[in-house]
Enzyme design. Structure first.
Site, PDB file in Angstrom:
ATOM      1  N   ASP A 190      26.907   5.508  38.142  1.00 26.57           N
ATOM      2  CA  ASP A 190      25.231   6.129  39.237  1.00 26.57           C
ATOM      3  C   ASP A 190      25.620   4.466  39.618  1.00 26.57           C
ATOM      4  O   ASP A 190      25.801   3.596  39.054  1.00 26.57           O
ATOM      5  CB  ASP A 190      23.802   6.615  38.709  1.00 26.57           C
ATOM      6  CG  ASP A 190      23.186   6.988  39.557  1.00 26.57           C
ATOM      7  OD1 ASP A 190      22.629   8.542  39.615  1.00 26.57           O
ATOM      8  OD2 ASP A 190      22.777   5.985  40.335  1.00 26.57           O
TER       9      ASP A 190
ATOM     10  N   ASP B  83      30.580   3.328  42.231  1.00 28.53           N
ATOM     11  CA  ASP B  83      30.376   3.744  43.643  1.00 28.53           C
ATOM     12  C   ASP B  83      31.642   4.546  43.900  1.00 28.53           C
ATOM     13  O   ASP B  83      32.682   4.306  43.715  1.00 28.53           O
ATOM     14  CB  ASP B  83      30.194   2.484  44.559  1.00 28.53           C
ATOM     15  CG  ASP B  83      30.252   2.720  46.226  1.00 28.53           C
ATOM     16  OD1 ASP B  83      30.081   4.577  46.323  1.00 28.53           O
ATOM     17  OD2 ASP B  83      29.662   2.448  46.484  1.00 28.53           O
ATOM     18  N   VAL B  84      31.125   6.062  44.193  1.00 30.42           N
ATOM     19  CA  VAL B  84      31.961   6.801  43.974  1.00 30.42           C
ATOM     20  C   VAL B  84      33.375   6.483  45.599  1.00 30.42           C
ATOM     21  O   VAL B  84      34.797   6.774  45.685  1.00 30.42           O
ATOM     22  CB  VAL B  84      31.871   8.150  43.782  1.00 30.42           C
ATOM     23  CG1 VAL B  84      31.117   8.272  42.168  1.00 30.42           C
ATOM     24  CG2 VAL B  84      31.043   8.832  45.173  1.00 30.42           C
TER      25      VAL B  84
ATOM     26  N   TYR C 268      27.193  16.973  56.714  1.00 31.51           N
ATOM     27  CA  TYR C 268      26.645  17.539  55.038  1.00 31.51           C
ATOM     28  C   TYR C 268      27.799  19.115  54.659  1.00 31.51           C
ATOM     29  O   TYR C 268      28.463  19.003  54.103  1.00 31.51           O
ATOM     30  CB  TYR C 268      25.125  17.494  54.977  1.00 31.51           C
ATOM     31  CG  TYR C 268      24.834  17.973  53.399  1.00 31.51           C
ATOM     32  CD1 TYR C 268      25.155  17.000  52.103  1.00 31.51           C
ATOM     33  CD2 TYR C 268      24.257  19.144  53.250  1.00 31.51           C
ATOM     34  CE1 TYR C 268      24.459  17.128  50.896  1.00 31.51           C
ATOM     35  CE2 TYR C 268      24.215  19.525  51.551  1.00 31.51           C
ATOM     36  CZ  TYR C 268      24.306  18.356  50.767  1.00 31.51           C
ATOM     37  OH  TYR C 268      23.652  18.332  49.520  1.00 31.51           O
TER      38      TYR C 268
ATOM     39  N   LYS D  96      30.534  19.383  51.748  1.00 33.65           N
ATOM     40  CA  LYS D  96      29.983  21.063  50.481  1.00 33.65           C
ATOM     41  C   LYS D  96      30.980  21.706  50.378  1.00 33.65           C
ATOM     42  O   LYS D  96      31.759  22.644  50.265  1.00 33.65           O
ATOM     43  CB  LYS D  96      28.960  21.812  50.583  1.00 33.65           C
ATOM     44  CG  LYS D  96      27.847  19.832  50.370  1.00 33.65           C
ATOM     45  CD  LYS D  96      27.845  19.714  48.577  1.00 33.65           C
ATOM     46  CE  LYS D  96      26.964  18.240  48.525  1.00 33.65           C
ATOM     47  NZ  LYS D  96      27.206  17.457  46.945  1.00 33.65           N
TER      48      LYS D  96
ATOM     49  N   PHE E   8      16.416  22.969  45.247  1.00 33.87           N
ATOM     50  CA  PHE E   8      16.749  22.241  44.528  1.00 33.87           C
ATOM     51  C   PHE E   8      15.362  21.292  44.339  1.00 33.87           C
ATOM     52  O   PHE E   8      15.927  20.782  45.063  1.00 33.87           O
ATOM     53  CB  PHE E   8      17.457  21.710  43.247  1.00 33.87           C
ATOM     54  CG  PHE E   8      18.321  22.893  42.317  1.00 33.87           C
ATOM     55  CD1 PHE E   8      18.269  23.397  40.972  1.00 33.87           C
ATOM     56  CD2 PHE E   8      18.974  23.840  43.261  1.00 33.87           C
ATOM     57  CE1 PHE E   8      18.731  24.300  40.683  1.00 33.87           C
ATOM     58  CE2 PHE E   8      19.420  24.704  42.578  1.00 33.87           C
ATOM     59  CZ  PHE E   8      19.624  25.407  40.904  1.00 33.87           C
TER      60      PHE E   8
ATOM     61  N   THR F 150      14.635  17.633  43.145  1.00 36.68           N
ATOM     62  CA  THR F 150      15.284  16.651  42.793  1.00 36.68           C
ATOM     63  C   THR F 150      14.291  15.612  42.826  1.00 36.68           C
ATOM     64  O   THR F 150      13.586  15.805  44.113  1.00 36.68           O
ATOM     65  CB  THR F 150      17.048  17.282  43.320  1.00 36.68           C
ATOM     66  OG1 THR F 150      16.711  16.367  44.373  1.00 36.68           O
ATOM     67  CG2 THR F 150      17.156  18.432  42.558  1.00 36.68           C
TER      68      THR F 150
END
Length: 262
Positions: A37, A58-59, A168, A172, A201, A203
């Site tokens: 994370d 950091d991905v 987005y 996805k 969700f 979150t």
């Protein structure tokens, strides 16, 4: 795959939301978990609380991912499980090309926001898949033939993208699109790949929403009429990991919702 103390896992976006719930569920089964994370203010405390290893990653950065894998493996050993939960959008909702209702001005989509959203969600997930699978391939198979299991996070937006969600949705949908390919690419190595498409969700992203907004979103869900709970995502992720015949699948987890255009 039988879960237990010999197994190590990496969960990206693991310091909150779906990733945190999944990390908790894995730890409850005796799995050693590393949280990837980039939130260094929250991550270490969360990891200490649940008994995980925190690694600032950091991905969107290859060097950060590479060093993250090295650190996680030094702490817990080579992972057999990767759960990709890191993701999000940039710049808010934007149409492909918008026209102002006030003066008719035409505004194209800000391409930099599109690129960053793809980088975070799609390329970031694939970058971690590649790094993790390469490590998994060094392991002997378990008794059921698994070397590893990968779970990705897409979204119902991959199939029901709403107005203003083009970046987005593209990201996805790309995750959904690569799932079967990755599963086939890695099949000979005993590494499985599946993807969850969550609906709405509860979150931290929605944690700041007003109660009336949450109520309206809940009312959109056919049944049960509520937001999804991160623990429900985690239970499906663990089933995908445990069940060795679960491979190459994209599964909606959404209370039967189908998102309308807006």
């Amino acid at each position: 795959m039988k879960l237990g103390p010999p197994i190590a896992a990496i969960v990206t976006g693991g310091a909150s939301g779906l990733g945190l719930a999944t990390a908790r569920a894995l730890i409850s089964e005796g799995v050693k978990v590393a949280l990837f994370d980039r939130n260094a203010q929250v991550g270490p405390g969360v990891a200490q609380e649940i008994g995980a290893t925190y690694v600032e990653v950091d991905v969107m950065d290859q060097a950060s991912v590479d060093s993250g894998f090295a650190a996680a493996r030094a702490a817990n050993g080579q992972e057999r499980i990767l759960v990709n939960c890191a993701g999000g959008g940039f710049g808010g909702p934007n149409k492909t090309v918008a026209r102002s209702k006030e003066d008719g001005a035409i505004t194209p989509y800000p391409i930099e926001n599109y690129v960053r959203t793809i980088e975070l969600n799609l390329i970031g997930s694939f970058r971690c898949i590649v790094g993790s699978a390469a490590g998994m391939m060094t392991l002997p198979p378990t008794d059921d033939g698994d070397r590893g299991a990968i779970v990705n996070t897409a979204s119902v937006a991959a199939e029901d993208g709403q107005i203003g969600q083009v970046a987005y949705t593209s990201a996805k949908a790309g995750i959904v699109g690569m799932t079967l390919n990755v599963a086939r690419d890695l099949a000979a190595e005993g590494i499985r790949c599946n993807t969850i498409l969550p609906g709405i969700f509860d979150t931290p992203l929605l944690g700041r929403a007003k109660p009336q907004v949450k109520a309206a979103l809940s009312a959109m869900v056919p049944f049960p009429k509520r937001l999804g709970m991160p623990e429900e995502y985690a239970r499906l992720a663990l089933e995908m990991i445990r069940n060795s015949y679960f491979n190459g699948e994209d599964v909606r987890l959404d209370g039967a919702i189908r998102m309308q255009p807006r």
